[in-house]
Design a protein around this motif. Structure first.
Motif, PDB file in Angstrom:
ATOM      1  N   THR A 320       0.954  -1.225   0.101  1.00 32.43           N
ATOM      2  CA  THR A 320       0.001  -0.008   0.018  1.00 32.43           C
ATOM      3  C   THR A 320       0.902   1.402   0.266  1.00 32.43           C
ATOM      4  N   PHE A 321       0.429   2.285  -0.491  1.00 32.49           N
ATOM      5  CA  PHE A 321       1.110   3.579  -0.362  1.00 32.49           C
ATOM      6  C   PHE A 321       0.296   4.461   0.664  1.00 32.49           C
ATOM      7  N   ASN A 322      -0.320   4.003   1.299  1.00 30.04           N
ATOM      8  CA  ASN A 322      -1.154   4.859   2.604  1.00 30.04           C
ATOM      9  C   ASN A 322      -0.241   4.535   3.539  1.00 30.04           C
ATOM     10  N   PRO A 323       0.559   5.622   4.418  1.00 34.00           N
ATOM     11  CA  PRO A 323       1.310   5.480   5.505  1.00 34.00           C
ATOM     12  C   PRO A 323       0.575   4.784   6.778  1.00 34.00           C
ATOM     13  N   SER A 324      -0.737   5.121   6.860  1.00 32.38           N
ATOM     14  CA  SER A 324      -1.402   4.898   7.948  1.00 32.38           C
ATOM     15  C   SER A 324      -1.815   3.351   8.093  1.00 32.38           C
ATOM     16  N   MET A 325      -1.552   2.689   6.965  1.00 38.63           N
ATOM     17  CA  MET A 325      -2.163   1.317   6.869  1.00 38.63           C
ATOM     18  C   MET A 325      -0.807   0.263   6.956  1.00 38.63           C
ATOM     19  N   HIS A 326      -0.701  -0.173   8.292  1.00 34.55           N
ATOM     20  CA  HIS A 326       0.434  -0.803   8.530  1.00 34.55           C
ATOM     21  C   HIS A 326       0.305  -2.346   8.359  1.00 34.55           C
ATOM     22  N   LEU A 327       0.310  -2.790   7.206  1.00 43.23           N
ATOM     23  CA  LEU A 327       0.005  -4.165   6.882  1.00 43.23           C
ATOM     24  C   LEU A 327       0.806  -5.259   7.487  1.00 43.23           C
ATOM     25  N   GLU A 328       2.148  -4.651   7.966  1.00 44.82           N
ATOM     26  CA  GLU A 328       3.084  -5.853   8.689  1.00 44.82           C
ATOM     27  C   GLU A 328       2.324  -6.335   9.941  1.00 44.82           C
ATOM     28  N   ASN A 329       1.082  -5.564  10.472  1.00 49.76           N
ATOM     29  CA  ASN A 329       0.639  -6.020  11.690  1.00 49.76           C
ATOM     30  C   ASN A 329      -0.342  -7.285  11.425  1.00 49.76           C
ATOM     31  N   VAL A 330      -0.376  -7.558  10.608  1.00 47.19           N
ATOM     32  CA  VAL A 330      -1.274  -8.725  10.007  1.00 47.19           C
ATOM     33  C   VAL A 330      -0.304 -10.027   9.781  1.00 47.19           C
ATOM     34  N   MET A 331      -0.409 -10.986  10.684  1.00 46.89           N
ATOM     35  CA  MET A 331       0.683 -12.073  10.552  1.00 46.89           C
ATOM     36  C   MET A 331      -0.239 -13.440  10.656  1.00 46.89           C
ATOM     37  N   SER A 332       0.512 -14.374   9.622  1.00 49.03           N
ATOM     38  CA  SER A 332       0.120 -15.592   9.396  1.00 49.03           C
ATOM     39  C   SER A 332       0.111 -16.474  10.700  1.00 49.03           C
ATOM     40  N   LYS A 333      -0.548 -17.505  10.717  1.00 50.70           N
ATOM     41  CA  LYS A 333      -0.433 -18.571  11.737  1.00 50.70           C
ATOM     42  C   LYS A 333       1.116 -18.857  12.052  1.00 50.70           C
ATOM     43  N   LYS A 334       1.525 -19.133  11.052  1.00 49.40           N
ATOM     44  CA  LYS A 334       3.323 -19.526  11.431  1.00 49.40           C
ATOM     45  C   LYS A 334       3.878 -18.170  11.775  1.00 49.40           C
ATOM     46  N   GLN A 335       3.758 -17.067  11.446  1.00 48.83           N
ATOM     47  CA  GLN A 335       4.291 -15.921  12.087  1.00 48.83           C
ATOM     48  C   GLN A 335       4.035 -15.608  13.295  1.00 48.83           C
ATOM     49  N   MET A 336       2.341 -16.116  13.805  1.00 50.23           N
ATOM     50  CA  MET A 336       1.847 -15.940  15.092  1.00 50.23           C
ATOM     51  C   MET A 336       2.545 -16.949  16.139  1.00 50.23           C
ATOM     52  N   ASP A 337       2.897 -17.965  15.556  1.00 54.51           N
ATOM     53  CA  ASP A 337       3.484 -18.895  16.349  1.00 54.51           C
ATOM     54  C   ASP A 337       4.910 -18.696  16.689  1.00 54.51           C
ATOM     55  N   SER A 338       5.663 -18.070  15.700  1.00 59.97           N
ATOM     56  CA  SER A 338       6.941 -17.586  15.902  1.00 59.97           C
ATOM     57  C   SER A 338       7.170 -16.283  16.969  1.00 59.97           C
ATOM     58  N   ALA A 339       5.854 -15.616  16.917  1.00 59.50           N
ATOM     59  CA  ALA A 339       5.623 -14.594  17.744  1.00 59.50           C
ATOM     60  C   ALA A 339       5.599 -14.973  19.247  1.00 59.50           C
ATOM     61  N   LYS A 340       5.402 -16.018  19.444  1.00 56.24           N
ATOM     62  CA  LYS A 340       5.132 -16.500  20.906  1.00 56.24           C
ATOM     63  C   LYS A 340       6.615 -16.073  21.774  1.00 56.24           C
ATOM     64  N   PRO A 341       6.471 -15.578  22.940  1.00 54.35           N
ATOM     65  CA  PRO A 341       7.637 -15.070  23.764  1.00 54.35           C
ATOM     66  C   PRO A 341       8.441 -16.285  24.163  1.00 54.35           C
ATOM     67  N   LEU A 342       9.691 -16.004  24.265  1.00 58.34           N
ATOM     68  CA  LEU A 342      10.713 -16.920  25.003  1.00 58.34           C
ATOM     69  C   LEU A 342      10.671 -16.257  26.381  1.00 58.34           C
ATOM     70  N   VAL A 343      10.799 -17.536  27.259  1.00 53.78           N
ATOM     71  CA  VAL A 343      10.427 -17.014  28.664  1.00 53.78           C
ATOM     72  C   VAL A 343      11.817 -17.553  29.813  1.00 53.78           C
ATOM     73  N   LEU A 344      11.956 -16.738  30.429  1.00 51.28           N
ATOM     74  CA  LEU A 344      13.117 -16.949  31.586  1.00 51.28           C
ATOM     75  C   LEU A 344      12.438 -16.564  32.976  1.00 51.28           C
ATOM     76  N   MET A 345      12.478 -17.877  33.600  1.00 51.14           N
ATOM     77  CA  MET A 345      11.940 -17.716  34.935  1.00 51.14           C
ATOM     78  C   MET A 345      13.154 -17.415  35.986  1.00 51.14           C
ATOM     79  N   LEU A 346      13.035 -16.379  36.704  1.00 52.00           N
ATOM     80  CA  LEU A 346      14.152 -15.965  37.406  1.00 52.00           C
ATOM     81  C   LEU A 346      13.878 -16.743  39.070  1.00 52.00           C
ATOM     82  N   SER A 347      14.949 -17.421  39.298  1.00 53.05           N
ATOM     83  CA  SER A 347      14.668 -18.263  40.557  1.00 53.05           C
ATOM     84  C   SER A 347      15.158 -17.452  41.687  1.00 53.05           C
ATOM     85  N   ARG A 348      14.046 -17.700  42.670  1.00 53.42           N
ATOM     86  CA  ARG A 348      14.209 -16.697  44.056  1.00 53.42           C
ATOM     87  C   ARG A 348      15.525 -17.085  44.751  1.00 53.42           C
TER      88      ARG A 348
END
Length: 589
Positions: A320-348
Motif C-alpha cells: 500500500t502507498f497509504n502510510p497509515s495502513m500498517h500491513l505488517e501488523n497482520v501475521m499468518s499462523k506461522k508468524q503468530m507461532d514464531s511471535a510467541k515469547p521466550l520465557v526466562l523464570m528468575l529463581s528466587r
C-alpha cells in the motif's frame, strides 16, 4: 492454514457421496467403509469443488471441462488474509462500511467474487480476458443472484489495471454498489449517506475507489515450463492431484514475475485509487524478485504471507502507498507461532532481593554490558516493559571473553611484579656499586701514601701533618661519586667494575623497552576496543540493527518471569534465545 478457514477440518467424502450423485460416481469404497477419491482425475476434482461450494456456501457453480478447477482451501486462505489486512492494518471496519474489491482475472468459476459476496457481503469488480471464462463467470453470477454485488468486465489479454478504473462503466458500477449499500441501510443515516455519497468515496474523505485488489496470476512462462516444474527436484514426490487449467490460464509471457512486475508498475499510477494491492505467488524463489521490484515504487508498507494447505504451498504479497495502513501488523499462523515469547523464570534462590525493580536493575545492567540499547515504555512495581535493539552480536563467545579477561588480569599482575622487582634490583645494584667504588678508591689512596713513604723515606710521624689532606682527598672522591655518579674517577680507577655494570644496565634497558612496547600496544588495543564499544552503546552509529525485541518483566504469582518477544532483525529468534541464555548464565555465576 488460516485459523478461520473451514477446511482446517477435511470434508467428509462419505457425506458428500451420500448427498451428491455426481460425486459418488467418482468415489471408491474400501472394506473398512472409507471413501476414496481419485485426485488424478480432473473430472473428480471438478465434481469435488462444485459439491463443496454447494454444501458449504450454497453456491451453484458450473466449471467448463478443461478449465482451471480452484482448490477451495487455498482460495479461502487468500480471502481471509485480505479480510485481516482490511481489519487489522488501520483500515476502517469492513463490517460497517462499504467494501469494494477488484479481482484481476476471475476465471470461469469466478471463485473469489462469489465467496467474497456470499460470505462477507463485499462488492466485487472482476475482469476476464478469455471469452469462455467470461461467459461462464457471468452465468455463475446470475445463477446465484449476485448481480447486485458482482460485476464482470471483459478486457484485453494484457490489461491489468490500465483502462479499467478510468472507464465510465467502472465508475457507474461503483456508483451502483454504493446505491445498493445505502438502500439496504435503514434510518436517517442511510438517507444522509445517499445524499452525500459519490463515485470517489467522499463519504469516507479519502478518495479511494477500491479497498483492495487481488490476483491469482498465471504461474508459468511457457508450456514447457509446466512440464519441467514437476521434474525440477528429484527429492520431491509426485503431486497428489493433477494440474488443471487451459494454457491461457496457466501460462503468460515472462511467467508470474513479469506479470506481477507489470502490476506493480501500474499500481503506482493508481496509488490514490486503491487502498491495498495484492497478488498470489506460486514459487518461493519469486518472492524475493517481487519484493526487489516493489522497492522501485517505494510503497509505504509491505506484507508477505505463506499459505499452507496440505502439500501445496503458495505465497501472498500485499502493498500500500497509504502510510497509515500498517500491513505488517497482520501475521499468518506461522508468524503468530514464531511471535510467541521466550520465557526466562528468575529463581528466587539466585537473587538477594526478589522484586521486579531489583530484577530489572540486574537485567538492565546485563544489557548495558552487552551494549544493547534499552528504551523502557512502562515501569511499575510489578511490571517493566522495554524495547531493546542490538547492533552487534556481543552476547556471543562469552566464555572465551571471560578466559581472555582472566589471562589479561594474570599478565597484568605478573608485569607489575616484574616491574617492581626490576626497580628494587636496580636500586640495590646501584647502592652496592657505589659503596664498592668508594672502598676501592680509599684503598688506592692508602696504597699511594705507602708508596710515597717508601720512596721518600718519611716516617709515620712526619705523615701526621698530612692526614688532614688525605681525609680531604677521600671526601672529595666521595663527593665526586655522589654528585656526578660514575664519571671520571670510576671510569679511570674501576674500569672493570664499570664495564660489568654497563652490561647489566643494557640488559635491563632492553627488557624495559620490550615491556614498555608491549604495554603501549595493550593500551592502544584497549583504547580502540573502547572506541568501538562506545560507538555501539551510544546508538546505531550507522550500523544496521540486527535484533529488535520487546521485553516484559512481570510478577506471576510468587515468581518473576522475563518474556522476550522477537520483532525483527537478522539475528533472528535464535539471537534472542542466546541473550536469555547469557542472562541465565549470569544468574548462576
Amino acid at each position: 492454514m488460516h485459523p478461520k478457514n473451514p477446511y482446517r477440518t477435511p470434508p467428509s467424502f462419505k457425506k458428500l457421496a451420500q448427498n451428491y450423485v455426481g460425486f459418488r460416481a467418482h468415489c471408491t469404497y474400501e472394506l473398512d467403509g472409507k471413501v476414496r477419491l481419485n485426485f488424478k482425475d480432473p473430472l473428480a476434482l471438478r465434481e469435488l469443488t462444485t459439491c463443496l461450494l454447494d454444501q458449504d456456501f450454497g453456491l451453484k457453480v458450473n466449471i467448463p471441462e478443461g478449465r482451471l478447477v480452484p482448490t477451495l482451501p487455498l482460495r479461502f486462505n487468500y480471502l481471509l488474509w485480505i479480510e485481516d489486512l482490511l481489519n487489522l492494518s488501520g483500515c476502517r471496519s469492513i463490517q460497517k462500511d462499504l467494501t469494494i474489491g477488484l479481482d484481476v482475472g476471475c476465471g470461469a468459476t469466478c471463485i473469489y467474487p462469489l465467496l467474497a459476496a456470499k460470505q462477507n457481503g463485499w462488492y466485487m469488480l472482476a475482469t476476464e480476458a478469455d471469452n469462455i471464462n467470461y461467459d461462464c463467470s457471468v452465468s455463475n453470477v446470475k445463477t446465484n443472484n449476485l448481480e447486485s454485488h458482482i460485476v464482470i468486465r471483459k478486457v484485453k489479454q494484457d490489461v491489468i489495471l490500465k483502462g479499467v478504473l478510468e472507464s465510465e462503466e467502472t465508475l457507474s458500477d461503483i456508483k451502483m454498489f454504493q446505491n445498493h449499500q445505502n438502500s439496504t441501510e435503514s434510518g436517517s443515516v442511510a438517507r444522509m449517506q445517499t445524499e452525500h455519497s459519490n463515485v470517489s468515496h467522499q463519504k469516507t474523505g479519502d478518495g479511494y475507489l477500491l479497498d483492495f485488489m487481488m490476483c491469482n496470476p498465471p504461474f508459468f512462462g511457457s508450456l514447457e515450463e509446466t512440464y519441467s516444474m514437476n521434474k525440477s527436484r528429484k527429492d520431491r514426490g509426485e503431486p497428489r492431484s493433477v494440474a488443471t487449467g487451459a494454457v491461457q490460464e496457466t501460462v503468460t509471457e515472462g511467467g508470474e514475475v513479469s506479470f506481477i512486475c507489470q502490476m506493480i508498475d501500474e499500481s503506482f499510477l493508481y496509488k490514490e485509487k486503491i487502498r491495498i494491492f495484492s497478488s498470489m505467488i506460486g514459487t518461493k524463489a519469486h518472492v524475493k524478485d517481487v519484493k526487489d521490484k516493489l522497492k522501485s515504487v517505494n510503497p509505504a508498507h509491505i506484507a508477505v504471507v505463506e499459505f499452507c494447505q496440505g502439500r501445496t504451498m503458495r505465497w501472498g504479497i500485499a502493498w500500500t502507498f497509504n502510510p497509515s495502513m500498517h500491513l505488517e501488523n497482520v501475521m499468518s499462523k506461522k508468524q503468530m507461532d514464531s511471535a510467541k515469547p521466550l520465557v526466562l523464570m528468575l529463581s528466587r534462590s539466585l537473587m538477594t532481593v526478589y522484586t521486579v525493580p531489583a530484577a530489572w536493575a540486574m537485567i538492565n545492567k546485563w544489557l548495558h554490558k552487552l551494549k544493547i540499547s534499552v528504551q523502557v515504555f512502562k515501569n511499575t512495581k510489578y511490571f517493566v516493559g522495554a524495547n531493546v535493539k542490538a547492533y552487534k552480536p556481543t552476547w556471543l563467545h562469552q566464555r572465551r571473553k571471560r578466559r581472555e579477561q582472566k589471562r589479561k588480569a594474570t599478565r597484568g599482575k605478573e608485569s607489575e611484579k616484574a616491574e617492581s622487582e626490576l626497580e628494587s634490583a636496580l636500586d640495590s645494584h646501584t647502592v652496592s656499586e657505589n659503596s664498592e667504588t668508594m672502598e676501592n678508591v680509599g684503598m688506592e689512596v692508602d696504597d699511594k701514601v705507602s708508596l710515597k713513604r717508601a720512596y721518600t723515606g718519611d716516617t709515620e710521624e712526619e705523615e701526621v701533618n698530612s692526614q688532614d689532606g688525605i681525609k680531604r682527598h677521600k671526601v672529595a672522591v666521595s663527593s665526586v661519586i655522589e654528585g656526578q655518579g660514575n664519571q671520571q674517577v670510576i671510569a679511570c680507577e674501576t674500569s672493570v667494575t664499570t664495564h660489568h655494570k654497563s652490561e647489566e644496565i643494557e640488559e635491563v634497558d632492553e627488557l624495559d623497552s620490550k615491556f614498555s612496547k608491549k604495554k603501549t600496544q595493550n593500551n592502544s588495543r584497549t583504547k580502540s576496543d573502547g572506541n568501538q564499544n562506545s560507538s555501539v552503546q551510544g546508538g546505531s552509529g550507522g550500523l544496521e540493527c540486527i535484533l529488535k525485541a520487546k521485553l516484559q518483566l512481570k510478577q506471576c504469582g510468587a515468581l518473576i518471569s522475563l518474556e522476550a518477544f522477537y520483532l525483527k532483525g537478522s539475528a533472528g529468534k535464535d539471537g534472542l534465545n542466546q541473550i536469555l541464555q547469557y542472562m541465565k548464565n549470569q544468574l548462576e555465576l
